[in-house]
Design a protein around this motif. Structure first.
Motif, PDB file in Angstrom:
ATOM      1  N   ASP A 100     -63.719 -65.854   8.451  1.00 46.79           N
ATOM      2  CA  ASP A 100     -62.937 -66.865   8.768  1.00 46.79           C
ATOM      3  C   ASP A 100     -63.557 -67.713   9.863  1.00 46.79           C
ATOM      4  O   ASP A 100     -63.354 -68.904   9.909  1.00 46.79           O
ATOM      5  CB  ASP A 100     -61.491 -66.575   8.841  1.00 46.79           C
ATOM      6  N   ARG A 138     -68.365 -70.668   8.310  1.00 46.59           N
ATOM      7  CA  ARG A 138     -68.115 -72.353   8.289  1.00 46.59           C
ATOM      8  C   ARG A 138     -67.385 -72.555   9.429  1.00 46.59           C
ATOM      9  O   ARG A 138     -66.853 -73.809   9.505  1.00 46.59           O
ATOM     10  CB  ARG A 138     -67.356 -72.683   6.939  1.00 46.59           C
ATOM     11  N   ARG A 139     -67.249 -71.702  10.501  1.00 45.52           N
ATOM     12  CA  ARG A 139     -66.365 -72.450  11.771  1.00 45.52           C
ATOM     13  C   ARG A 139     -66.949 -71.659  12.933  1.00 45.52           C
ATOM     14  O   ARG A 139     -67.428 -70.459  12.747  1.00 45.52           O
ATOM     15  CB  ARG A 139     -64.917 -71.801  11.678  1.00 45.52           C
ATOM     16  N   ASP A 197     -73.129 -79.850   7.145  1.00 39.73           N
ATOM     17  CA  ASP A 197     -72.753 -79.909   6.012  1.00 39.73           C
ATOM     18  C   ASP A 197     -71.571 -79.044   5.342  1.00 39.73           C
ATOM     19  O   ASP A 197     -70.898 -79.008   4.507  1.00 39.73           O
ATOM     20  CB  ASP A 197     -73.626 -80.066   4.719  1.00 39.73           C
ATOM     21  N   GLU A 203     -66.323 -76.345   8.304  1.00 37.37           N
ATOM     22  CA  GLU A 203     -64.906 -76.995   7.611  1.00 37.37           C
ATOM     23  C   GLU A 203     -63.868 -77.336   8.882  1.00 37.37           C
ATOM     24  O   GLU A 203     -62.884 -77.574   8.983  1.00 37.37           O
ATOM     25  CB  GLU A 203     -64.230 -75.733   6.945  1.00 37.37           C
ATOM     26  N   ALA A 204     -64.596 -77.158  10.273  1.00 36.19           N
ATOM     27  CA  ALA A 204     -63.717 -77.508  11.470  1.00 36.19           C
ATOM     28  C   ALA A 204     -64.777 -77.870  12.362  1.00 36.19           C
ATOM     29  O   ALA A 204     -65.904 -77.608  12.410  1.00 36.19           O
ATOM     30  CB  ALA A 204     -62.730 -76.507  11.966  1.00 36.19           C
TER      31      ALA A 204
END
Length: 323
Positions: free
Chosen positions: A203, A252-253, A280, A283-284
Motif C-alpha cells: 500500500d 504507488r505511494r 504517472d 496515487e498520492a
C-alpha cells in the motif's frame, strides 16, 4: 549468529579489520587508553599497540588532516570525530581535501579513509550535539555516507567502509548504542549503496534511515492494517535508487521519514527523484516527515516532540494512503 550490542558490533568490526589488514590505523580523541568516549575502541590499544591506535589533541581538523596524509601514503586510517556536529571544524579537510584528492590528482592519489561520528539525536544532548547533518555530507561529490540502524548493519557497513578505496563517512546512532541485535559470526560486509527491505508491503513505501529507522518499524504496528513496505536506506550517498523506485512502482505511494529537519534534506532528493521517475504511477503526493526547522532542544519532552515518533509516523502513513 550472536546477540550483540550496537557499540560492540562497531568494536568487533574494528578488531576484525585491524587483524585482517595491517594498514588499518585508528586515530582520535581518547581512542587508545580510554577505549573511546563511548567505548567503541575498547581493547584496540592492547591488541594492536600504540603505533596503530593513537590518541590525538582536541582538534578535529588535525585529526582528519592526519588521516588524509596517512591514507595518501598507503594506510587505511579510521578516525573518530566524537559527535557528528564536530565535523563542522574539519569541513575543509573532509570536503575540499579528502573528497577531492583523487579527482585533483588525476587518480594518482587516493584517500581510503573512514571518518566515524556518533549522531546523538534522541539522547537529550541539545542543539550542538544532536544535529542530523547527513545532507551536508551527502551533497559532496567524492564522499560516501553510510548509517547503519542495527548492530549487524553497523558492523557490516564499517567493514565495507574500511575496505573502500575512497573516503567514507560512517554515522552511528547513540540512541541505539546499547540495543541488541543478531550479528553474523562470519566475515560479512554490508555493500555500500544497497538498501534493506525490512518489511514488504503493497500500500505504501516508507523510506527511512539512521535513528528514525527503529521508530518507523515500531510505527508499522499502529497503521491499522495498511500494508507498508519499509526500506532502510543504510547508505545515504550513493543511495539505492532502484530499490526505492521498484518499491514505489509497486505501492504507488511514498513517505520519507528522517530525524533531520525537513527543509533541504536527503528526503527532498528522494522525493524529487521518485516524483520524476514515477509521476504517472503515483496515487498520492510524495510525503515527508522530519524535524521542524529549528535547533534540537535539550528538554526531554521537547526533543520527543521535535523528532518523529512512532505515533507521528503511523499518522503520516494513514494520511498518505487516504490522500
Amino acid at each position: 549468529m550472536s546477540s550483540t550490542k550496537y557499540w560492540q558490533a562497531i568494536n568487533r568490526a574494528l578488531h576484525e579489520e585491524m587483524r585482517r589488514d595491517k594498514r588499518v590505523l585508528v586515530i582520535g580523541e581518547d581512542v587508545a587508553g580510554p577505549g573511546g568516549p563511548f567505548g567503541a575502541t575498547k581493547g584496540l590499544l592492547a591488541a594492536f599497540g600504540p603505533e596503530r591506535v593513537r590518541d590525538t589533541p582536541i582538534s578535529e581538523a588535525a585529526i582528519v588532516g592526519t588521516a588524509l596524509g596517512a591514507a595518501m601514503a598507503g594506510y587505511r586510517p579510521v578516525v573518530e570525530v566524537m559527535f557528528l556536529d564536530f565535523v563542522t571544524v574539519a569541513m575543509d579537510q573532509v570536503v575540499n581535501q579528502a573528497a577531492k584528492v583523487s579527482y585533483m590528482s588525476a587518480g594518482n592519489f587516493a584517500a581510503p579513509m573512514v571518518i566515524r561520528s556518533v549522531c546523538a539525536s534522541g539522547r537529550r544532548t541539545g542543539p550542538q550535539h544532536s544535529q542530523n547533518l547527513e545532507a551536508w555530507l551527502a551533497h559532496v561529490p567524492g564522499l560516501k555516507v553510510v548509517w547503519g540502524s542495527t548492530p549487524e548493519d553497523a558492523r557490516g557497513l564499517l567493514k565495507a567502509a574500511i575496505r573502500d578505496d575512497g573516503p567514507v563517512y560512517v554515522i552511528e546512532s547513540l540512541a541505539e548504542w546499547s540495543t541488541r541485535g543478531e550479528v553474523s559470526d562470519e566475515d560479512e560486509i554490508v555493500p555500500i549503496g544497497q538498501a534493506a527491505i525490512r518489511r514488504e508491503g503493497t500500500d505504501l513505501t516508507l523510506v527511512t534511515w539512521g535513528g528514525a529507522a527503529a521508530r518507523a518499524l515500531a510505527a508499522l504496528d499502529l497503521t491499522d492494517g495498511i500494508s507498508v513496505e519499509l526500506i532502510d536506506l543504510r547508505t545515504i550517498s550513493p543511495w539505492d535508487r532502484e530499490t526505492v523506485l521498484e518499491s514505489v512502482r509497486k505501492t504507488r505511494r511514498l513517505l520519507v521519514v528522517h530525524d533531520a529537519v525537513v527543509e533541504f534534506g536527503v528526503g527532498a532528493e528522494i522525493a524529487a527523484t521518485v516524483s520524476r521517475e514515477c509521476f504517472d504511477l503515483l496515487e498520492a503526493p510524495v510525503n515527508r516527515l522530519g524535524a521542524p526547522f529549528a535547533p534540537a532542544p535539550f528538554a526531554p519532552q521537547l526533543e520527543t516532540a521535535y523528532l518523529p515518533q512512532a505515533e507521528n509516523i503511523a499518522q503520516a502513513v494513514k494520511e498518505t494512503v487516504r490522500t
